[in-house]
Write an enzyme that holds these catalytic residues in place. Structure first.
Site, PDB file in Angstrom:
ATOM      1  CB  SER A   1       4.609  -3.824  -0.692  1.00 21.70           C
ATOM      2  OG  SER A   1       4.923  -2.508  -1.049  1.00 21.70           O
TER       3      SER A   1
ATOM      4  CE  LYS B   1      17.620  12.522  -5.809  1.00 21.99           C
ATOM      5  NZ  LYS B   1      17.172  13.931  -5.959  1.00 21.99           N
TER       6      LYS B   1
ATOM      7  CB  ALA C   1       7.572  -8.686  -2.932  1.00 26.25           C
TER       8      ALA C   1
ATOM      9  N   GLY D   1       0.813  -1.214   0.000  1.00 27.81           N
ATOM     10  CA  GLY D   1       0.000   0.000   0.000  1.00 27.81           C
ATOM     11  C   GLY D   1       0.839   1.253   0.000  1.00 27.81           C
TER      12      GLY D   1
END
Length: 447
Positions: free
Chosen positions: A117, A156, A139, A85
């Site tokens: 994530s 970045k 991941a 998210g």
């Protein structure tokens, strides 16, 4: 003299002493929630997160942790199943966990669940990280929002995410090397492998097994060491209220798209039928909700402009006779805009074909349906005014040779006929010229 001086000095101190006492009580109440509701360690708070990490979810989790501290929970169990998210929402949750006086256990469950994530960062930040068999974690490569990022900006963002995951792993004594790999190489591992690599603290079959394995475990909180004592404590399930459910739903790209289209429909019908009011109000509400949702999604503004162009073309079709060209252009523009609206490699941040096709086809059907009625109205014979008299039948009140009077459509008219028409015969209107109508004898046998 000494005594009076000493007592005199003590007499000037009560204000400072009371202030110190009040400050101590305030801090204690804030940390352990001495609200009179529950003593510390009186229950286990459990909440389930099965969604993307979005502003609605982050607000809910922060509230759960705050309430748990205020009501004296022994620990908070966040049962997690997420594909990832928003970075900002994830950081709000992580910050709340790091600053929680109550131990927070992130439990990736049930079997088949994942912490991908943003879920990786939340798991790394927990005081105790646990997973169920058959789950996976990893991941955590960052995904850009708001369109494609150039290579420099992407680097970045990646470096920032890698540094963040590394700091969380270091703070909790977990595998730093893997935490960085999860970001840079999108590495993902199973529950058993995660335990072996020191990414998590334990593997538990279910919630009961988890609580059993948590008993007596000591963790470090921001306010010092805390031993988790949960044996025989009641489990309190904490569910999302309607407000948080609404915020969670609005962060779904399919819901945001439907709201946007409904908003455009409402504005479209209000402009085509001014004064109805309801479609305009409904459309405005839907658009506001849609724009709120779009700020949390990877929006491609070219897609929004194409959908807006489609709406303008549909509105123009009402004013301009284009024989369907504007409508066809609007349909094509809407399809392209829908396909381009959200840009993301993650499936949960993309629009579903099961939403795009019905929406576009429904829009096309409504426009074609409306245009068919407009075309029929244009091609049909006029039914009112002078033109509406042409073709109507009536009765001759006097002989027409060539002029006389007739009774047509409930009215008396001066009439002219090229043929002689006798009084009482049936006539048919051929043409209207000012206040005189041209008629002919109606075919024999006509009523």
């Amino acid at each position: 003299m000494n005594k009076s001086g000493r007592f005199g000095r003590l007499g000037r101190r009560p204000k400072r002493i009371w202030r110190a006492l009040l400050l101590t009580l305030a801090v204690t109440a804030a940390l352990y929630g001495f609200s009179g509701a529950n003593p510390p360690g009186s229950f286990v708070a459990v909440t389930r997160i099965k969604s993307t990490i979005n502003p609605g979810i982050s607000d809910f989790v922060v509230k759960v942790l705050r309430d748990a501290a205020g009501e004296g929970a022994a620990c908070v169990v966040l049962q997690l199943d997420t594909p990832g998210g928003l970075d900002t929402a994830m950081r709000d949750i992580v910050q709340a966990i790091l600053n929680s006086p109550v131990p927070v256990v992130v439990y990736v469950a049930p079997s088949g669940a994942r912490a991908a994530s943003a879920g990786v960062m939340i798991t790394l930040a927990s005081h105790v990280a646990a997973m169920a068999p058959g789950t996976n974690i990893g991941a955590a490569h960052p995904v850009g929002l708001g369109g494609q990022m150039d290579e420099t900006m992407l680097k970045k963002v990646e470096n920032d995410a890698a540094a963040y995951s590394k700091s969380l792993a270091e703070q909790r004594g977990r595998n730093v090397e893997w935490a960085v790999k999860a970001v840079r190489e999108s590495e993902s591992v199973s529950a058993e492998k995660a335990l072996e690599l020191n990414i998590i603290d334990l593997v538990a079959e279910n919630l009961s097994d988890l609580l059993e394995k948590l008993e007596g475990r000591e963790v470090k909180t921001l306010f010092g060491p805390r031993k988790i004592l949960v044996k025989n404590l009641p489990v309190r399930e904490i569910e999302m209220g309607w407000r948080y459910r609404l915020l969670d739903a609005l962060s779904n790209p399919n819901i945001a798209y439907i709201l946007m289209v409904l908003g455009f429909y409402g504005i479209f019908f209000e402009l085509s039928n001014p004064g109805v009011i309801f479609p305009g109000v409904f459309g405005a509400i839907c658009l506001i909700l849609a724009f709120f949702a779009l700020q949390t999604l990877p929006v491609n503004y070219a897609g929004i402009l194409l959908i807006l162009l489609a709406v303008l073309l549909f509105i123009a079709e009402i004013k301009v006779t284009s024989y369907g060209v504007l409508t066809l252009g609007g349909i094509i523009s809407m399809i392209l805009g829908s396909l381009m609206l959200f840009e993301s490699p993650e499936p949960y941040l993309r629009l579903s074909w099961y939403i795009i096709l019905p929406t576009v086809l429904t829009t096309a059907a409504l426009i074609v349906f409306g245009l068919s009625f407009a075309l029929k109205a244009q091609l049909s014979r006029p039914r009112t005014g002078r033109e509406g008299l042409v073709g109507l039948r009536g009765t001759a009140l006097t002989d027409l040779d060539p002029e006389g009077k007739v009774f047509v459509h409930g009215e008396y008219w001066n009439a002219r006929s090229e043929d002689v028409v006798r009084k009482g015969e049936r006539v048919e209107v051929v043409k209207v010229s000012d206040l005189l109508i041209l008629v002919k004898r109606a075919p024999a046998g006509d009523g």
